[in-house]
Design an enzyme around this catalytic site. Structure first.
Site, PDB file in Angstrom:
ATOM      1  N   GLN A  73       0.826  -1.268   0.142  1.00  0.00           N
ATOM      2  CA  GLN A  73      -0.044  -0.056   0.060  1.00  0.00           C
ATOM      3  C   GLN A  73       0.814   1.350  -0.025  1.00  0.00           C
ATOM      4  O   GLN A  73       0.354   2.272   0.510  1.00  0.00           O
ATOM      5  CB  GLN A  73      -1.050  -0.072   1.161  1.00  0.00           C
ATOM      6  CG  GLN A  73      -2.071  -1.085   0.982  1.00  0.00           C
ATOM      7  CD  GLN A  73      -2.878  -0.871  -0.451  1.00  0.00           C
ATOM      8  OE1 GLN A  73      -3.025   0.428  -0.726  1.00  0.00           O
ATOM      9  NE2 GLN A  73      -3.408  -1.949  -1.139  1.00  0.00           N
ATOM     10  N   SER A  74       2.135   1.291  -0.614  1.00  0.00           N
ATOM     11  CA  SER A  74       2.922   2.300  -0.529  1.00  0.00           C
ATOM     12  C   SER A  74       2.410   3.412  -1.352  1.00  0.00           C
ATOM     13  O   SER A  74       2.004   3.488  -2.510  1.00  0.00           O
ATOM     14  CB  SER A  74       4.454   2.000  -1.358  1.00  0.00           C
ATOM     15  OG  SER A  74       5.080   3.244  -1.436  1.00  0.00           O
ATOM     16  N   ASN A  75       2.328   4.798  -0.863  1.00  0.00           N
ATOM     17  CA  ASN A  75       1.722   5.977  -1.388  1.00  0.00           C
ATOM     18  C   ASN A  75       2.931   6.557  -2.270  1.00  0.00           C
ATOM     19  O   ASN A  75       2.558   6.912  -3.302  1.00  0.00           O
ATOM     20  CB  ASN A  75       1.629   6.987  -0.410  1.00  0.00           C
ATOM     21  CG  ASN A  75       0.280   6.466   0.806  1.00  0.00           C
ATOM     22  OD1 ASN A  75      -0.628   6.293   0.234  1.00  0.00           O
ATOM     23  ND2 ASN A  75       0.854   6.370   2.003  1.00  0.00           N
TER      24      ASN A  75
END
Ligand code: PLP
Length: 327
Positions: A73-75
């Protein structure tokens, strides 16, 4: 001082507003918020300011492929994928953690931006895969550009050196800036910007996933390297970096009950969405410090919203948020 060019990716300046309801409800210092969740690139976030300098650097070096990594879920990866699209670059993302069956949240967006996803189990494998991918692209005649985790290198940190100048031009008196800190580039840039532009406020990072000792060392180190890049004085030491890592017990990405509650508090009091990994943890720290009267009542505290909300729509976090409604 050396000048650096940047590309345009963000809508700047990001707005600052008062958290009037929350200030009244908590009966503590005056609370403001700076909306870097509204930087505008593919749902925004703090990585956009860093990427304005990093992608400029990549283009000036003739790169054709951006390579970076992070958690599923890396922004940072999502914003990198969007920036790559805009400048016609390939994007390869090395993602670690438990993969969700379906691409949801940030991972869905990575796919929409047509990034190539390389899945690995943990952070150790991720480091190896980043190097491997870089070498593969190169050996096939491509021009890879490796962006470190969180774009936290001196070039990326420039984005937050100038974010402090931007805040000062908004003419708002601030005694404290509070933000979530992880790979440290955001805080390093701010600390250097504070000295460079004579910003009066103190900058307090809430540790997301590392100890105070490590963060003080890595952030002061990065601040010094960024000063070196700009050809200005460094000499920052660990104790020049204010961090509090008292809220990360549950580990990176684990979304605890306090964090679920603070998301509902900000939503209910201000109509503002926090994210389940970074800003909710930072806000738990902020709330606790207000409760403990760490800030004086006549002080002004600016909560720097760093983004991350697409993770709300991931399988992992949406189910936990729903479950928390009955708690
Ligand atoms: C990456 C990130 C942070 C942390 O920024 P660093 O520069 O890595 O310390 C905070 N909030 C969000 C939403 C992020 O994506």
């Amino acid at each position: 001082m050396k000048q650096f060019k940047k590309i345009n990716l963000a809508f700047l300046p990001t707005p600052v507003s008062e958290l009037t309801q929350l200030t009244r409800y908590l009966d503590g210092p005056k609370l403001l918020i700076k909306r870097d969740d509204q930087t505008g690139l593919a749902f925004g976030g703090n990585k956009t300011r860093k990427l304005e300098y990093v992608v400029q650097d990549a283009l000036s070096k003739g790169a054709d492929t951006l390579i970076t990594g992070g958690a599923y879920q890396s922004n940072h990866c999502r914003q990198t994928a969007a920036a790559a699209s805009k400048f016609g670059l390939n994007c390869k993302l090395i993602l670690n953690g438990e993969s969700s069956v379906e691409a949801t949240g940030n991972l869905l967006l990575d796919r929409i931006f047509n990034a190539e996803i390389i899945e690995v189990r943990d952070r150790l494998e991720r480091e190896a895969a980043l190097k491997q991918t870089f070498n593969d692209v190169k050996s096939k005649g491509g021009k890879p550009y490796l962006i470190p985790i969180g774009a936290s290198d001196p070039v990326g940190a420039l984005g937050y050196v100038y974010a402090i100048e931007e805040l000062m031009m908004q003419n708002i008196d601030v005694d404290w800036v509070v933000l979530g800190t992880s790979s440290g580039g955001t805080q390093a840039g701010m600390v250097l910007g504070k000295r460079l532009f004579g910003f009066k406020g103190k900058i307090l990072g809430i540790g997301i996933d590392d100890t105070e000792e490590n963060l003080k060392r890595s952030i002061s180190d990065l601040t010094n390297k960024t000063a070196e890049l700009l050809e200005i004085d460094g000499g920052f030491k660990g104790n020049d970096i204010l961090v509090n890592s008292g809220y990360m017990e549950s580990g990176y990405g684990s979304f605890n009950l306090e964090e679920q509650k603070v998301i509902k508090l900000f939503a209910g009091q201000e109509g503002i969405l926090l994210d389940p990994v970074y800003t909710s943890r930072a806000a738990v720290g902020l709330m606790d410090l207000i409760n403990k009267k760490f800030f004086k009542k006549d002080e002004t505290v600016l909560f720097w919203h760093t983004g991350g909300q697409p993770a709300i729509f991931s399988d992992t976090y949406s189910s936990q948020i729903i479950a928390s409604f009955s708690k």
